[in-house]
Motif scaffolding. Structure first.
Motif, PDB file in Angstrom:
ATOM      1  N   ASN A 203     -10.814   1.880   4.034  1.00  0.00           N
ATOM      2  CA  ASN A 203     -11.812   1.065   3.332  1.00  0.00           C
ATOM      3  C   ASN A 203     -12.796   1.925   2.553  1.00  0.00           C
ATOM      4  O   ASN A 203     -13.194   1.593   1.436  1.00  0.00           O
ATOM      5  N   THR A 204     -13.212   3.038   3.156  1.00  0.00           N
ATOM      6  CA  THR A 204     -14.149   3.950   2.492  1.00  0.00           C
ATOM      7  C   THR A 204     -13.560   4.470   1.189  1.00  0.00           C
ATOM      8  O   THR A 204     -14.213   4.457   0.130  1.00  0.00           O
ATOM      9  N   LEU A 205     -12.314   4.925   1.254  1.00  0.00           N
ATOM     10  CA  LEU A 205     -11.659   5.462   0.064  1.00  0.00           C
ATOM     11  C   LEU A 205     -11.386   4.372  -0.973  1.00  0.00           C
ATOM     12  O   LEU A 205     -11.674   4.552  -2.167  1.00  0.00           O
ATOM     13  N   MET A 214     -11.039   3.478 -10.387  1.00  0.00           N
ATOM     14  CA  MET A 214      -9.755   4.162 -10.181  1.00  0.00           C
ATOM     15  C   MET A 214      -8.841   3.194  -9.424  1.00  0.00           C
ATOM     16  O   MET A 214      -8.463   3.401  -8.271  1.00  0.00           O
ATOM     17  N   PHE A 215      -8.492   2.105 -10.127  1.00  0.00           N
ATOM     18  CA  PHE A 215      -7.824   0.982  -9.460  1.00  0.00           C
ATOM     19  C   PHE A 215      -6.380   1.276  -9.086  1.00  0.00           C
ATOM     20  O   PHE A 215      -5.877   0.768  -8.082  1.00  0.00           O
ATOM     21  N   GLY A 216      -5.707   2.092  -9.888  1.00  0.00           N
ATOM     22  CA  GLY A 216      -4.327   2.447  -9.566  1.00  0.00           C
ATOM     23  C   GLY A 216      -4.230   3.191  -8.247  1.00  0.00           C
ATOM     24  O   GLY A 216      -3.387   2.884  -7.389  1.00  0.00           O
ATOM     25  N   GLU A 217      -5.133   4.174  -8.077  1.00  0.00           N
ATOM     26  CA  GLU A 217      -5.154   4.953  -6.831  1.00  0.00           C
ATOM     27  C   GLU A 217      -5.516   4.067  -5.638  1.00  0.00           C
ATOM     28  O   GLU A 217      -4.945   4.194  -4.549  1.00  0.00           O
ATOM     29  N   ALA A 218      -6.481   3.161  -5.870  1.00  0.00           N
ATOM     30  CA  ALA A 218      -6.897   2.248  -4.801  1.00  0.00           C
ATOM     31  C   ALA A 218      -5.741   1.335  -4.399  1.00  0.00           C
ATOM     32  O   ALA A 218      -5.510   1.077  -3.212  1.00  0.00           O
ATOM     33  N   TYR A 219      -5.010   0.854  -5.395  1.00  0.00           N
ATOM     34  CA  TYR A 219      -3.870  -0.039  -5.146  1.00  0.00           C
ATOM     35  C   TYR A 219      -2.809   0.665  -4.287  1.00  0.00           C
ATOM     36  O   TYR A 219      -2.259   0.078  -3.351  1.00  0.00           O
ATOM     37  N   ASN A 220      -2.529   1.923  -4.613  1.00  0.00           N
ATOM     38  CA  ASN A 220      -1.537   2.687  -3.842  1.00  0.00           C
ATOM     39  C   ASN A 220      -1.967   2.858  -2.390  1.00  0.00           C
ATOM     40  O   ASN A 220      -1.142   2.800  -1.469  1.00  0.00           O
ATOM     41  N   LEU A 221      -3.259   3.065  -2.184  1.00  0.00           N
ATOM     42  CA  LEU A 221      -3.768   3.207  -0.815  1.00  0.00           C
ATOM     43  C   LEU A 221      -3.656   1.905  -0.040  1.00  0.00           C
ATOM     44  O   LEU A 221      -3.343   1.912   1.152  1.00  0.00           O
ATOM     45  N   VAL A 222      -3.922   0.777  -0.713  1.00  0.00           N
ATOM     46  CA  VAL A 222      -3.788  -0.521  -0.053  1.00  0.00           C
ATOM     47  C   VAL A 222      -2.340  -0.748   0.377  1.00  0.00           C
ATOM     48  O   VAL A 222      -2.071  -1.239   1.481  1.00  0.00           O
ATOM     49  N   LYS A 223      -1.396  -0.398  -0.508  1.00  0.00           N
ATOM     50  CA  LYS A 223       0.019  -0.547  -0.159  1.00  0.00           C
ATOM     51  C   LYS A 223       0.372   0.307   1.059  1.00  0.00           C
ATOM     52  O   LYS A 223       1.079  -0.143   1.963  1.00  0.00           O
ATOM     53  N   GLU A 224      -0.138   1.530   1.070  1.00  0.00           N
ATOM     54  CA  GLU A 224       0.106   2.431   2.205  1.00  0.00           C
ATOM     55  C   GLU A 224      -0.481   1.854   3.493  1.00  0.00           C
ATOM     56  O   GLU A 224       0.144   1.883   4.558  1.00  0.00           O
ATOM     57  N   LEU A 225      -1.673   1.318   3.354  1.00  0.00           N
ATOM     58  CA  LEU A 225      -2.378   0.717   4.497  1.00  0.00           C
ATOM     59  C   LEU A 225      -1.593  -0.476   5.057  1.00  0.00           C
ATOM     60  O   LEU A 225      -1.417  -0.614   6.274  1.00  0.00           O
ATOM     61  N   LEU A 226      -1.117  -1.317   4.156  1.00  0.00           N
ATOM     62  CA  LEU A 226      -0.367  -2.506   4.581  1.00  0.00           C
ATOM     63  C   LEU A 226       0.942  -2.118   5.248  1.00  0.00           C
ATOM     64  O   LEU A 226       1.373  -2.749   6.217  1.00  0.00           O
ATOM     65  N   ASP A 227       1.575  -1.058   4.753  1.00  0.00           N
ATOM     66  CA  ASP A 227       2.831  -0.582   5.354  1.00  0.00           C
ATOM     67  C   ASP A 227       2.619  -0.114   6.789  1.00  0.00           C
ATOM     68  O   ASP A 227       3.536  -0.143   7.611  1.00  0.00           O
ATOM     69  N   LYS A 228       1.387   0.318   7.078  1.00  0.00           N
ATOM     70  CA  LYS A 228       1.061   0.773   8.440  1.00  0.00           C
ATOM     71  C   LYS A 228       0.616  -0.377   9.337  1.00  0.00           C
ATOM     72  O   LYS A 228       0.266  -0.164  10.497  1.00  0.00           O
TER      73      LYS A 228
END
Length: 376
Positions: A203-205, A214-228
């Motif tokens: 959430n912090t990142l 930096m929405f593209g980077e944020a989107y990738n992190l959300v996908k990673e988070l959801l995969d976990k």
């Protein structure tokens, strides 16, 4: 004492004294703790003097005194107690150093805290993660990020394994200073230290990246988070979707919506409104309308913002009929149109050359004592 019933503790203490049994260090320490819990500082010092005269002070006693005084903002008194501790031949333990590091940081004495940290490391004292976290947090607040990173490295070198809280503290500081490359590097290092990032880390990142567009980077992190299997929460989702929509990446926002809802996440009104606005902004009115009607499925009643957004979208699309249908739904749903509702309607009707209709709505606004603006 633990429950804060200091009066009850005092009664038991008096009974011990009256029975001619000498209280030991454990009893005295419990009373000290109790007095500090209810901020009876004067009683603390009176008991402290008694403990000294009876030879009942210990390292634990000194630690209790210093922690209690720090909690009450009495830093000078802490320094005096610490000096007395050393003069009396007591040696600081890891708890002592932890209290000093955290207490100095908490009270804004970062240099003193660093001095204690260096002293502890030189003497081979083992500080806990809580102390290091306090030190890193204090340095981040002062924007001394290079030193904060250095403290983390020193922590690892000393054999104290950083936990997620320590990493989160540093990542939060780096994000706050817009040092995203460093923040991501520290984030990736967590894996090598066998410390899994938690929901706070993500959430912090994500929030920091969104705020800096930096929405593209944020989107990738959300996908990673959801995969976990983690869930960042409605505020983070809303912020990211809003960002993607502002960045003209409505399709990605829609993908994110489908991904999170398919995993059982229930979006709230704000999330619906963000995506409805995004869809309206690119002319996808039927999708926006479908999302609006779908809100009841989520047991999420559309609010005035939902209706205003749709109405404005229809007017921009030149669809007066559906815009007026939404106005009717505002009234049918028991909502009160506000000045934004009227301004959207007036602008929409005027843009379609429906001036006489616009005048009727203007009279309605005046009759209902709506405060008009320059836009009106």
């Amino acid at each position: 004492c633990e429950s804060g019933d200091i009066d009850g503790a005092e009664r038991v203490y008096k009974e011990i004294v009256e029975s001619k049994v000498s209280p030991d260090a454990v009893v005295y320490n419990a009373m000290l703790n109790g007095y500090f819990r209810v901020a009876k500082i004067k009683d603390c010092f009176e008991l402290w003097e008694m403990m000294g005269s009876e030879g009942n002070r210990s390292v634990s006693s000194f630690n209790i005194m210093m922690r209690g005084l720090f909690d009450n903002g009495k830093v000078d008194e802490v320094i005096s107690i610490w000096e007395l501790m050393k003069k009396s031949g007591f040696v600081e333990d890891s708890i002592t150093y932890g209290i000093l590091v955290h207490g100095f940081c908490k009270n804004g004495y970062i240099d003193k805290s660093l001095h204690v940290l260096e002293m502890a490391e030189q003497k081979g004292g083992v500080l806990d993660a809580f102390a290091y976290s306090a030190m890193i947090n204090g340095l981040c607040k002062e924007a001394n990020l290079d030193r904060a990173v250095s403290v983390l490295n020193g922590m690892i070198k000393s054999g104290c394994k950083p936990n997620a809280h320590v990493y989160n503290t540093l990542i939060n500081g780096l994000v706050g200073a817009s040092k995203f490359e460093d923040a991501i590097r520290v984030f990736r290092e967590m894996g090598t230290m066998h410390c899994s990032p938690n929901i706070i880390t993500y959430n912090t990142l994500i929030n920091g990246l969104c705020k800096n567009e930096m929405f593209g980077e944020a989107y990738n992190l959300v996908k990673e988070l959801l995969d976990k299997g983690l869930n960042p929460g409605v505020i983070t989702y809303s912020m990211l979707m809003k960002g993607l929509c502002l960045d003209h990446k409505v399709e990605k926002a829609l993908q994110l919506w489908n991904q999170v809802t398919s995993k059982g996440f229930k979006p709230d009104v704000q999330m619906h409104n963000v995506l409805i606005h995004g869809l309206c902004s690119v002319g996808k009115m039927q999708l926006a309308l479908s999302l609006y009607f779908d809100m009841n499925r989520w047991k999420c009643a559309p609010n005035l913002v939902s209706h205003n957004t749709l109405m404005e979208g229809f007017y921009k699309d030149g669809d007066i009929r559906n815009a007026l249908v939404i106005w009717a739904r505002i009234l049918r749903n028991g909502l009160e149109p506000d000045i934004i509702s009227y301004n959207i309607t007036l602008k929409g009707l005027c843009s379609c050359n429906r001036i006489s209709d616009a005048i009727l709505f203007l009279h309605d606004a005046v009759t209902k004592k709506i405060v008009l603006t320059k836009i009106t």
